[in-house]
Write a protein that holds these residues in place. Structure first.
Motif, mmCIF file in Angstrom:
data_model
loop_
_atom_site.group_PDB
_atom_site.id
_atom_site.type_symbol
_atom_site.label_atom_id
_atom_site.label_comp_id
_atom_site.label_asym_id
_atom_site.label_seq_id
_atom_site.Cartn_x
_atom_site.Cartn_y
_atom_site.Cartn_z
ATOM 1 N N ASN A 163 -6.557 -0.995 8.475
ATOM 2 C CA ASN A 163 -5.818 -0.666 7.263
ATOM 3 C C ASN A 163 -4.937 -1.838 6.874
ATOM 4 O O ASN A 163 -4.257 -2.430 7.720
ATOM 5 C CB ASN A 163 -4.953 0.580 7.491
ATOM 6 C CG ASN A 163 -5.795 1.822 7.692
ATOM 7 O OD1 ASN A 163 -6.762 2.055 6.971
ATOM 8 N ND2 ASN A 163 -5.459 2.619 8.685
ATOM 9 N N LEU A 164 -4.932 -2.166 5.587
ATOM 10 C CA LEU A 164 -4.199 -3.317 5.079
ATOM 11 C C LEU A 164 -2.982 -2.886 4.278
ATOM 12 O O LEU A 164 -3.075 -2.034 3.395
ATOM 13 C CB LEU A 164 -5.120 -4.159 4.194
ATOM 14 C CG LEU A 164 -4.489 -5.334 3.445
ATOM 15 C CD1 LEU A 164 -4.004 -6.399 4.425
ATOM 16 C CD2 LEU A 164 -5.475 -5.934 2.446
ATOM 17 N N GLY A 165 -1.842 -3.502 4.584
ATOM 18 C CA GLY A 165 -0.645 -3.342 3.771
ATOM 19 C C GLY A 165 -0.265 -4.693 3.189
ATOM 20 O O GLY A 165 -0.261 -5.703 3.899
ATOM 21 N N ILE A 166 0.011 -4.727 1.886
ATOM 22 C CA ILE A 166 0.366 -5.978 1.209
ATOM 23 C C ILE A 166 1.796 -5.856 0.680
ATOM 24 O O ILE A 166 2.132 -4.871 0.016
ATOM 25 C CB ILE A 166 -0.599 -6.300 0.057
ATOM 26 C CG1 ILE A 166 -2.049 -6.352 0.563
ATOM 27 C CG2 ILE A 166 -0.218 -7.623 -0.605
ATOM 28 C CD1 ILE A 166 -3.079 -6.603 -0.534
ATOM 29 N N LEU A 167 2.616 -6.856 0.971
ATOM 30 C CA LEU A 167 3.994 -6.882 0.506
ATOM 31 C C LEU A 167 4.129 -7.910 -0.608
ATOM 32 O O LEU A 167 3.713 -9.059 -0.452
ATOM 33 C CB LEU A 167 4.953 -7.226 1.646
ATOM 34 C CG LEU A 167 4.838 -6.427 2.946
ATOM 35 C CD1 LEU A 167 5.990 -6.786 3.885
ATOM 36 C CD2 LEU A 167 4.820 -4.933 2.692
ATOM 37 N N ILE A 168 4.714 -7.478 -1.740
ATOM 38 C CA ILE A 168 4.851 -8.356 -2.905
ATOM 39 C C ILE A 168 6.267 -8.289 -3.457
ATOM 40 O O ILE A 168 7.023 -7.371 -3.150
ATOM 41 C CB ILE A 168 3.846 -7.991 -4.022
ATOM 42 C CG1 ILE A 168 4.149 -6.586 -4.587
ATOM 43 C CG2 ILE A 168 2.399 -8.069 -3.529
ATOM 44 C CD1 ILE A 168 3.376 -6.245 -5.856
ATOM 45 N N SER A 169 6.573 -9.271 -4.315
ATOM 46 C CA SER A 169 7.837 -9.251 -5.047
ATOM 47 C C SER A 169 7.645 -9.493 -6.541
ATOM 48 O O SER A 169 8.548 -9.223 -7.330
ATOM 49 C CB SER A 169 8.798 -10.314 -4.508
ATOM 50 O OG SER A 169 9.193 -10.052 -3.187
ATOM 51 N N ASN A 211 -9.583 -1.557 4.789
ATOM 52 C CA ASN A 211 -9.136 -0.524 3.856
ATOM 53 C C ASN A 211 -7.795 -0.920 3.246
ATOM 54 O O ASN A 211 -6.801 -1.043 3.969
ATOM 55 C CB ASN A 211 -8.989 0.814 4.591
ATOM 56 C CG ASN A 211 -8.321 1.865 3.710
ATOM 57 O OD1 ASN A 211 -8.695 2.038 2.549
ATOM 58 N ND2 ASN A 211 -7.341 2.565 4.244
ATOM 59 N N PRO A 212 -7.719 -1.125 1.925
ATOM 60 C CA PRO A 212 -6.453 -1.474 1.292
ATOM 61 C C PRO A 212 -5.572 -0.237 1.162
ATOM 62 O O PRO A 212 -5.653 0.511 0.193
ATOM 63 C CB PRO A 212 -6.881 -2.014 -0.085
ATOM 64 C CG PRO A 212 -8.159 -1.290 -0.387
ATOM 65 C CD PRO A 212 -8.825 -1.034 0.942
ATOM 66 N N ALA A 213 -4.718 -0.021 2.142
ATOM 67 C CA ALA A 213 -4.008 1.258 2.260
ATOM 68 C C ALA A 213 -2.787 1.369 1.353
ATOM 69 O O ALA A 213 -2.524 2.431 0.789
ATOM 70 C CB ALA A 213 -3.601 1.483 3.715
ATOM 71 N N ILE A 214 -2.019 0.273 1.208
ATOM 72 C CA ILE A 214 -0.756 0.375 0.480
ATOM 73 C C ILE A 214 -0.283 -1.012 0.028
ATOM 74 O O ILE A 214 -0.483 -1.999 0.735
ATOM 75 C CB ILE A 214 0.348 1.045 1.362
ATOM 76 C CG1 ILE A 214 1.641 1.290 0.576
ATOM 77 C CG2 ILE A 214 0.617 0.222 2.620
ATOM 78 C CD1 ILE A 214 1.544 2.340 -0.492
ATOM 79 N N PRO A 271 0.769 -1.185 14.203
ATOM 80 C CA PRO A 271 0.567 -2.388 15.020
ATOM 81 C C PRO A 271 -0.769 -2.412 15.752
ATOM 82 O O PRO A 271 -1.211 -3.471 16.190
ATOM 83 C CB PRO A 271 1.740 -2.332 16.010
ATOM 84 C CG PRO A 271 2.805 -1.563 15.295
ATOM 85 C CD PRO A 271 2.063 -0.521 14.515
ATOM 86 N N LYS A 272 -1.415 -1.265 15.895
ATOM 87 C CA LYS A 272 -2.712 -1.214 16.577
ATOM 88 C C LYS A 272 -3.883 -1.232 15.609
ATOM 89 O O LYS A 272 -4.976 -1.675 15.972
ATOM 90 C CB LYS A 272 -2.790 0.047 17.448
ATOM 91 C CG LYS A 272 -1.930 -0.024 18.701
ATOM 92 C CD LYS A 272 -2.199 1.165 19.609
ATOM 93 C CE LYS A 272 -1.401 1.062 20.907
ATOM 94 N NZ LYS A 272 -1.664 2.211 21.814
ATOM 95 N N ASN A 273 -3.678 -0.725 14.399
ATOM 96 C CA ASN A 273 -4.813 -0.584 13.484
ATOM 97 C C ASN A 273 -4.468 -1.069 12.089
ATOM 98 O O ASN A 273 -4.910 -0.493 11.100
ATOM 99 C CB ASN A 273 -5.270 0.881 13.418
ATOM 100 C CG ASN A 273 -6.628 1.014 12.752
ATOM 101 O OD1 ASN A 273 -7.530 0.244 13.030
ATOM 102 N ND2 ASN A 273 -6.760 1.979 11.844
ATOM 103 N N GLY A 274 -3.658 -2.122 12.011
ATOM 104 C CA GLY A 274 -3.257 -2.582 10.697
ATOM 105 C C GLY A 274 -3.109 -4.085 10.615
ATOM 106 O O GLY A 274 -3.032 -4.792 11.624
ATOM 107 N N LEU A 275 -3.074 -4.566 9.383
ATOM 108 C CA LEU A 275 -2.779 -5.955 9.075
ATOM 109 C C LEU A 275 -1.811 -5.960 7.903
ATOM 110 O O LEU A 275 -1.998 -5.220 6.929
ATOM 111 C CB LEU A 275 -4.055 -6.714 8.696
ATOM 112 C CG LEU A 275 -3.866 -8.176 8.246
ATOM 113 C CD1 LEU A 275 -3.357 -9.036 9.399
ATOM 114 C CD2 LEU A 275 -5.167 -8.742 7.680
ATOM 115 N N ALA A 315 -9.430 -15.609 5.047
ATOM 116 C CA ALA A 315 -8.691 -15.429 6.302
ATOM 117 C C ALA A 315 -8.625 -13.963 6.692
ATOM 118 O O ALA A 315 -8.763 -13.617 7.880
ATOM 119 C CB ALA A 315 -7.280 -16.001 6.156
ATOM 120 N N ILE A 316 -8.442 -13.094 5.721
ATOM 121 C CA ILE A 316 -8.401 -11.650 6.003
ATOM 122 C C ILE A 316 -9.761 -11.174 6.495
ATOM 123 O O ILE A 316 -9.859 -10.364 7.418
ATOM 124 C CB ILE A 316 -7.944 -10.871 4.751
ATOM 125 C CG1 ILE A 316 -6.508 -11.253 4.408
ATOM 126 C CG2 ILE A 316 -8.046 -9.365 4.989
ATOM 127 C CD1 ILE A 316 -6.059 -10.754 3.046
#
Length: 205
Positions: free
Chosen positions: A3-9, A30-33, A84-88, A186-187
């Motif tokens: 599961n992918l989390g992306i942080l933006i500003s 999976n683009p989760a959030i 931390p186990k199943n995410g990026l 890279a992802i």
């Protein structure tokens, strides 16, 4: 699947290139959030149009420590399965320095992109730094995040020649085009478990 989390500003152009690559099934993740620290970040609307869930954790008036703020981020990430186990976690123009506690909890699971060939020109205004220094080449670097500023193990780099008469704006535009290629790649490598870390070096399978 990860599961992918992306942080933006802000606008989140790297976020957009990542999400579109996922939509085209080029990255098995999976683009989760998508999380923003700014309510008016333009990238939020882009993410929603692409069908991705979004949340805002406003940082403007936050009075606590970086770790207290990051705990709010982590609670949202975990709620959406980015653990931390199943995410990026990908930083895509996220204009905050994350806490050492966040880095430790998601060790080797947070990546960032920087508009320079690290270790040259870390920090802000990297394109301007490269021009003023007289560099012949610049580019971008995708790297794991550690507790320093732009000091984590390097995953990928892409080179851009600095032209005579380049300005910060013209160089930034060409570097950004390379970023939009390097970050999704890279992802993909991470999602396919093709990256190994040895010390501060990465080995690509």
């Amino acid at each position: 699947m990860l599961n992918l989390g992306i942080l933006i500003s802000g606008r989140g152009s790297n976020m957009e290139s990542i999400l579109k690559s996922i939509k085209r099934k080029k990255i098995p993740i999976n683009p989760a959030i998508v999380i923003s620290n700014k309510q008016d970040a333009r990238g939020l609307e882009i993410a929603r149009k692409l069908g991705i869930k979004t949340e805002v954790i406003e940082s403007k008036d936050f009075k606590g420590s970086r770790w207290e703020y990051d705990k709010k981020i982590i609670s949202v990430l975990e709620k959406h399965g980015v653990t931390p186990k199943n995410g990026l976690v990908c930083l895509a123009g996220f204009m905050r320095i994350i806490s050492p506690e966040f880095v430790k909890k998601y060790k080797n699971r947070i990546i960032n992109i920087h508009p320079a060939l690290l270790p040259a020109f870390p920090g802000l205004d990297a394109q301007k730094q490269a021009i003023e220094y007289g560099s012949k080449y610049s580019g971008c670097t995708v790297h794991f995040v550690d507790s320093g500023v732009d000091t984590g193990p390097i995953i990928l780099q892409s080179v851009v020649k600095i032209k005579k008469g380049d300005t910060e704006k013209t160089l930034s535009k060409r570097i950004l085009a390379k970023e939009h290629q390097a970050y999704p790649e890279a992802i993909r490598l991470f999602a396919e478990k093709k990256i190994k870390i040895s010390g501060r070096k990465t080995i690509i399978d």
